[in-house]
Design a protein around this motif. Structure first.
Motif, PDB file in Angstrom:
ATOM      1  N   ARG A   1       5.410   6.983   2.156  1.00  0.00           N
ATOM      2  CA  ARG A   1       5.281   7.915   1.029  1.00  0.00           C
ATOM      3  C   ARG A   1       5.488   9.355   1.489  1.00  0.00           C
ATOM      4  O   ARG A   1       5.887  10.208   0.697  1.00  0.00           O
ATOM      5  CB  ARG A   1       3.923   7.732   0.358  1.00  0.00           C
ATOM      6  CG  ARG A   1       3.769   6.361  -0.297  1.00  0.00           C
ATOM      7  CD  ARG A   1       2.494   6.235  -1.095  1.00  0.00           C
ATOM      8  NE  ARG A   1       2.303   4.892  -1.586  1.00  0.00           N
ATOM      9  CZ  ARG A   1       2.927   4.379  -2.648  1.00  0.00           C
ATOM     10  NH1 ARG A   1       3.776   5.133  -3.316  1.00  0.00           N
ATOM     11  NH2 ARG A   1       2.700   3.140  -3.025  1.00  0.00           N
ATOM     12  N   VAL A   2       5.203   9.615   2.756  1.00  0.00           N
ATOM     13  CA  VAL A   2       5.499  10.939   3.303  1.00  0.00           C
ATOM     14  C   VAL A   2       7.007  11.103   3.480  1.00  0.00           C
ATOM     15  O   VAL A   2       7.577  12.175   3.219  1.00  0.00           O
ATOM     16  CB  VAL A   2       4.778  11.130   4.656  1.00  0.00           C
ATOM     17  CG1 VAL A   2       5.221  12.434   5.319  1.00  0.00           C
ATOM     18  CG2 VAL A   2       3.268  11.124   4.452  1.00  0.00           C
ATOM     19  N   LEU A   3       7.675  10.022   3.881  1.00  0.00           N
ATOM     20  CA  LEU A   3       9.111  10.083   4.150  1.00  0.00           C
ATOM     21  C   LEU A   3       9.941  10.166   2.875  1.00  0.00           C
ATOM     22  O   LEU A   3      10.970  10.846   2.839  1.00  0.00           O
ATOM     23  CB  LEU A   3       9.551   8.861   4.963  1.00  0.00           C
ATOM     24  CG  LEU A   3       8.926   8.703   6.363  1.00  0.00           C
ATOM     25  CD1 LEU A   3       9.377   7.381   6.991  1.00  0.00           C
ATOM     26  CD2 LEU A   3       9.317   9.874   7.256  1.00  0.00           C
TER      27      LEU A   3
ATOM     28  N   SER B   1      14.423   1.376   1.486  1.00  0.00           N
ATOM     29  CA  SER B   1      13.430   1.246   0.428  1.00  0.00           C
ATOM     30  C   SER B   1      12.037   1.037   1.016  1.00  0.00           C
ATOM     31  O   SER B   1      11.872   0.719   2.204  1.00  0.00           O
ATOM     32  CB  SER B   1      13.771   0.051  -0.474  1.00  0.00           C
ATOM     33  OG  SER B   1      13.648  -1.166   0.253  1.00  0.00           O
ATOM     34  N   ARG B   2      11.040   1.216   0.183  1.00  0.00           N
ATOM     35  CA  ARG B   2       9.661   0.985   0.622  1.00  0.00           C
ATOM     36  C   ARG B   2       9.463  -0.452   1.064  1.00  0.00           C
ATOM     37  O   ARG B   2       8.802  -0.712   2.086  1.00  0.00           O
ATOM     38  CB  ARG B   2       8.711   1.316  -0.533  1.00  0.00           C
ATOM     39  CG  ARG B   2       7.255   0.918  -0.288  1.00  0.00           C
ATOM     40  CD  ARG B   2       6.380   1.257  -1.475  1.00  0.00           C
ATOM     41  NE  ARG B   2       5.018   0.772  -1.316  1.00  0.00           N
ATOM     42  CZ  ARG B   2       4.625  -0.431  -1.715  1.00  0.00           C
ATOM     43  NH1 ARG B   2       5.488  -1.266  -2.294  1.00  0.00           N
ATOM     44  NH2 ARG B   2       3.373  -0.806  -1.534  1.00  0.00           N
ATOM     45  N   GLU B   3      10.010  -1.394   0.321  1.00  0.00           N
ATOM     46  CA  GLU B   3       9.834  -2.803   0.662  1.00  0.00           C
ATOM     47  C   GLU B   3      10.428  -3.127   2.026  1.00  0.00           C
ATOM     48  O   GLU B   3       9.812  -3.840   2.831  1.00  0.00           O
ATOM     49  CB  GLU B   3      10.479  -3.693  -0.420  1.00  0.00           C
ATOM     50  CG  GLU B   3       9.768  -3.680  -1.763  1.00  0.00           C
ATOM     51  CD  GLU B   3      10.005  -2.398  -2.537  1.00  0.00           C
ATOM     52  OE1 GLU B   3      10.973  -1.658  -2.203  1.00  0.00           O
ATOM     53  OE2 GLU B   3       9.222  -2.110  -3.467  1.00  0.00           O
TER      54      GLU B   3
ATOM     55  N   ALA C   1      -1.278  -0.811   4.815  1.00  0.00           N
ATOM     56  CA  ALA C   1      -1.637   0.358   4.017  1.00  0.00           C
ATOM     57  C   ALA C   1      -1.267   1.652   4.748  1.00  0.00           C
ATOM     58  O   ALA C   1      -0.787   2.616   4.131  1.00  0.00           O
ATOM     59  CB  ALA C   1      -3.134   0.337   3.705  1.00  0.00           C
ATOM     60  N   LYS C   2      -1.456   1.676   6.067  1.00  0.00           N
ATOM     61  CA  LYS C   2      -1.089   2.861   6.840  1.00  0.00           C
ATOM     62  C   LYS C   2       0.432   3.047   6.861  1.00  0.00           C
ATOM     63  O   LYS C   2       0.938   4.172   6.778  1.00  0.00           O
ATOM     64  CB  LYS C   2      -1.635   2.741   8.260  1.00  0.00           C
ATOM     65  CG  LYS C   2      -3.153   2.841   8.344  1.00  0.00           C
ATOM     66  CD  LYS C   2      -3.631   2.736   9.766  1.00  0.00           C
ATOM     67  CE  LYS C   2      -5.148   2.836   9.853  1.00  0.00           C
ATOM     68  NZ  LYS C   2      -5.661   4.138   9.371  1.00  0.00           N
ATOM     69  N   ALA C   3       1.166   1.926   6.992  1.00  0.00           N
ATOM     70  CA  ALA C   3       2.623   2.008   6.964  1.00  0.00           C
ATOM     71  C   ALA C   3       3.105   2.491   5.601  1.00  0.00           C
ATOM     72  O   ALA C   3       4.061   3.281   5.502  1.00  0.00           O
ATOM     73  CB  ALA C   3       3.227   0.637   7.285  1.00  0.00           C
ATOM     74  N   ASP C   4       2.456   2.054   4.549  1.00  0.00           N
ATOM     75  CA  ASP C   4       2.817   2.490   3.203  1.00  0.00           C
ATOM     76  C   ASP C   4       2.591   3.987   3.047  1.00  0.00           C
ATOM     77  O   ASP C   4       3.403   4.696   2.442  1.00  0.00           O
ATOM     78  CB  ASP C   4       1.994   1.708   2.183  1.00  0.00           C
ATOM     79  CG  ASP C   4       2.440   1.949   0.755  1.00  0.00           C
ATOM     80  OD1 ASP C   4       3.647   2.126   0.538  1.00  0.00           O
ATOM     81  OD2 ASP C   4       1.594   1.977  -0.149  1.00  0.00           O
TER      82      ASP C   4
END
Length: 277
Positions: A191-193, A257-259, A184-187
């Protein structure tokens, strides 16, 4: 004589009406004490304060249900099967955040007892099959990629036929919850990036991942919560410096990508997990 005989309902009502003066004479406080309700409610409230669940009403409902199931009238009944015990154990371990150590340990112990009960006897420990299934169910609720969950389970699971001691059980459950929080912290970092676009500059992502790896350090941690402590050392200043250096390199690279970012970040986490021997 009456035209119609009194019904069973009327007879029961008359019996209650005759007994009513005795109950009123006893007084409500005395009745509650005699019936054990006062002590029961006090104990339930103490359990709520200890566990601090997100849904106190559901917690109380389950608590009183367990009181009924543990009553003498219910002791001869067969205990629920594995699916029901897994669902109940999962409910217990989700009650309190792992940072609330006393409550978390208490709930983990309750989950361990639920899974270790079979028939009318207690087993020496939870078997590896139920333990692994519980860990997998924990990992299904969160942002952790399936690859990270599978890799983590490969490090903390036991063989299906093995009896799992409580310290191993607690370690595995705690590690799974820390993985979910780490993901969750990595996600949130991604989202900031990406600025809401779904993909981010690959240079920035790689810089953040390197900084995160440096913050985690070398070696393996035996206490899962230290992963988050190490990751928290990656403060805003250090993160901003790493991103600035990446932009100054001036090298163009593919977006990420996020994934992909989550896979790489959680892989760093799993690599630090101490395997169960």
């Amino acid at each position: 004589p009456p035209l119609f005989p009194p019904s069973a309902a009327m007879a029961a009502y008359e019996k209650r009406r005759v007994a009513e003066p005795a109950r009123v004479a006893e007084g409500e406080p005395k009745f509650l004490l005699r019936a054990g309700v006062t002590a029961m409610v006090r104990e339930a409230l103490l359990k709520v304060l200890e566990a601090r669940p997100e849904e106190p009403v559901s917690f109380l409902a389950d608590y009183f249900e367990r009181l009924v199931l543990s009553s003498p009238e219910a002791t001869t009944a067969e205990l629920p099967g594995p699916p029901q015990r897994l669902a109940r154990a999962l409910w217990y371990v989700r009650l309190a955040h792992h940072s609330h150590r006393t409550a978390f340990d208490s709930n983990a112990g309750a989950a361990y007892d639920v899974l270790g009960a079979e028939g009318r006897r207690r087993k020496a420990g939870v078997d590896g099959r139920l333990y692994s299934e519980l860990l997998w169910r924990i990992c299904q609720h969160g942002a952790a990629p399936a690859e990270a969950s599978s890799a983590l389970l490969g490090r903390v699971r036991c063989r299906d036929h093995e009896a799992v001691p409580f310290d191993i059980f607690r370690y595995g459950v705690l590690t799974c919850f820390v993985l979910l929080e780490f993901a969750a912290k990595a996600d949130a970092l991604f989202r900031v990036l990406d600025g809401g676009g779904g993909t981010a500059d690959g240079r920035l992502c790689q810089a953040v991942l390197r900084a995160l790896e440096d913050a985690l350090g070398a070696g393996q941690f035996g206490i899962p919560s230290r992963y988050l402590e190490a990751g928290s050392k990656l403060g805003p200043d250090g993160l901003a410096l790493a991103m600035e250096r990446a932009l100054q390199e001036g090298k163009l690279g593919p977006s990420m990508s996020r994934e992909e970012f989550l896979r790489k970040a959680t892989a760093l986490f799993v690599a630090k997990v101490k395997p169960v021997e």
